[in-house]
Design a protein around this motif. Structure first.
Motif, short mmCIF file in Angstrom:
data_model
loop_
_atom_site.label_atom_id
_atom_site.label_comp_id
_atom_site.label_asym_id
_atom_site.label_seq_id
_atom_site.Cartn_x
_atom_site.Cartn_y
_atom_site.Cartn_z
N THR A 182 0.82 -1.21 0.00
CA THR A 182 0.00 0.00 0.00
C THR A 182 0.86 1.25 0.00
N ALA A 185 2.65 1.73 -3.33
CA ALA A 185 1.73 2.24 -4.35
C ALA A 185 1.45 3.72 -4.15
N PHE A 302 -11.54 4.90 -5.77
CA PHE A 302 -10.56 5.46 -6.70
C PHE A 302 -11.09 6.74 -7.35
N ILE A 325 -6.22 0.93 -2.39
CA ILE A 325 -5.17 -0.07 -2.58
C ILE A 325 -5.18 -1.09 -1.45
N SER A 328 -7.96 -3.42 -2.01
CA SER A 328 -7.67 -4.24 -3.19
C SER A 328 -6.75 -5.40 -2.85
N PHE A 329 -5.65 -5.10 -2.16
CA PHE A 329 -4.69 -6.15 -1.83
C PHE A 329 -5.29 -7.16 -0.86
#
Length: 399
Positions: A182, A185, A302, A325, A328-329
């Motif tokens: 995270t 990113a 997002f 993020i 998402s992960f």
């Protein structure tokens, strides 16, 4: 069209709230309650003599999460940015004292929890939120250092190293991976130089790979992942039972409550491997629908981040992007582990798995996003928080 000078408090409720985002959030919470009840009923009846033990506790955590979210959504972004450093220090303090015997609670060989009477709090979940807030503030304030010098690159790298080191002492390898990915990113979106970014990736992947390889039980997990059926009644048992659940589900599943794997075949059926129960009871179609809801939620977050970047609100944009993020992960890793795509690693499925700390912090993260959207919809400052970076970042290019 919303007047940029209109105060937030004067806007109609329908314009202050992102209703699609709220509906997706509540949909996942509802699915989580139903599936925790379904997946845990047999285990709870045998262990606690109450078939609805975990369902009732999960419902209580949901209510606590909503109450906590109501407090978080009332806190302005300026306050989070101002006290981000304090949050970092508090997190480091908690990560240290949880390792002290007698203070931290050990479960299944990992010392990650504080026991607060009837509930336990997992420190790594708090660390994820605090890390996102701190690094968003840091990158928004120090973008010049991040873009043009080694100092701005090394400072956050050292902070991440401390985070990861403390998490690995618990040990919590899964949270270490999610948190590192995270932050990396967020650095990329903030506009870190490509040389620094590739160096960061090499350091991160190499370091985490070394930890996995040098730890015997983690290495065994990697070996088992490659061929779980070679030792299906020992080290590969959990993964093979999960895959059996996926196979039984076929296209449309066995129906809600009809899972066989939850009948003491699949360990952690209501926590880390709840996605396998969902796939068994609702089939491939049900699994795709759940994945679609998560995808819609993450894309919506997002979109909020892109809108804030366009408005020059760098802290809000980076923090919101970090939350997207993070979700998402965590979703990818949990679903990947359950389906055999990734090695076994204990991470909850956000909003769905049983786990009080995870559910509470997911509610905090969503409330944070709601506040970001709330402020963006309410007004646009005449002067941005900071000047935009001289080089366009990836998020800015796609806005």
């Amino acid at each position: 069209m919303i007047n940029s000078a209109t105060p937030v408090t004067q806007l109609p409720l329908s314009q202050r709230i992102d209703w699609p985002l709220l509906c997706l959030w509540m949909a996942l919470m509802s699915i989580g309650l139903i599936m925790v009840a379904s997946a845990s009923v047999s285990f709870a009846a045998l262990t606690y003599d109450d078939a609805w033990f975990f369902a009732k506790r999960h419902a209580v955590y949901m209510l606590l999460g909503i109450v906590l979210a109501m407090f978080v959504v009332c806190v302005p972004m300026s306050v989070w940015q101002k006290y981000s450093g304090h949050l970092l220090l508090i997190t480091f303090f908690l990560l240290v004292i949880v390792l002290i015997p007698g203070i931290g609670k050990k479960v299944n060989g990992s010392q990650r929890w504080f026991s607060l009477g009837v509930i336990s709090i997992q420190v790594s979940e708090i660390a994820k939120f605090c890390a996102v807030v701190f690094f968003a503030s840091f990158f928004a304030r120090r973008y010049q250092e991040l873009h043009f010098g080694w100092q701005g690159f090394l400072k956050p790298l050292m902070v991440v190293g401390v985070f990861v080191g403390l998490l690995l002492l618990e040990p919590d390898f899964g949270s270490s991976v999610v948190l590192s990915a995270t932050v990396f990113a967020m650095m990329f979106i903030a506009g870190v130089r490509m040389l620094h970014f590739f160096l960061l990736i090499i350091i991160g992947v190499g370091g985490l790979a070394s930890v996995a390889i040098l730890s015997p039980y983690r290495m065994q997990r990697l070996i088992t992942f490659l061929d779980p059926w070679a030792d299906q009644f020992n080290t590969g048992y959990q993964l093979t039972q999960s895959l059996i659940g996926f196979g039984r589900g076929e296209w449309f599943g066995l129906g809600l409550g009809n899972s066989l794997q939850k009948l003491f075949f699949l360990p952690e059926a209501h926590t880390d491997f709840i996605f396998a129960i969902i796939a068994e009871e609702f089939g491939l179609i049900g699994a795709i629908v759940l994945l679609g809801i998560f995808t819609a939620l993450i894309l919506r977050i997002f979109n909020v981040a892109k809108q804030n970047l366009a408005a020059g609100k760098m802290f809000a944009a980076l923090a919101t992007f970090g939350i997207a993020i993070l979700f998402s992960f965590q979703v990818f890793i949990n679903m990947g582990v359950s389906s055999g795509l990734l090695p076994t690693k204990g991470l909850t499925l956000p909003f769905i798995s049983y786990g009080g700390s995870s559910l509470l912090m997911c509610c905090v993260l969503m409330a944070f996003v709601m506040r970001v959207q709330w402020e963006l919809a309410g007004f646009t400052p005449s002067v941005p928080e900071i000047a935009k970076p001289p080089r366009r970042s990836l998020l800015e290019a796609t806005a």
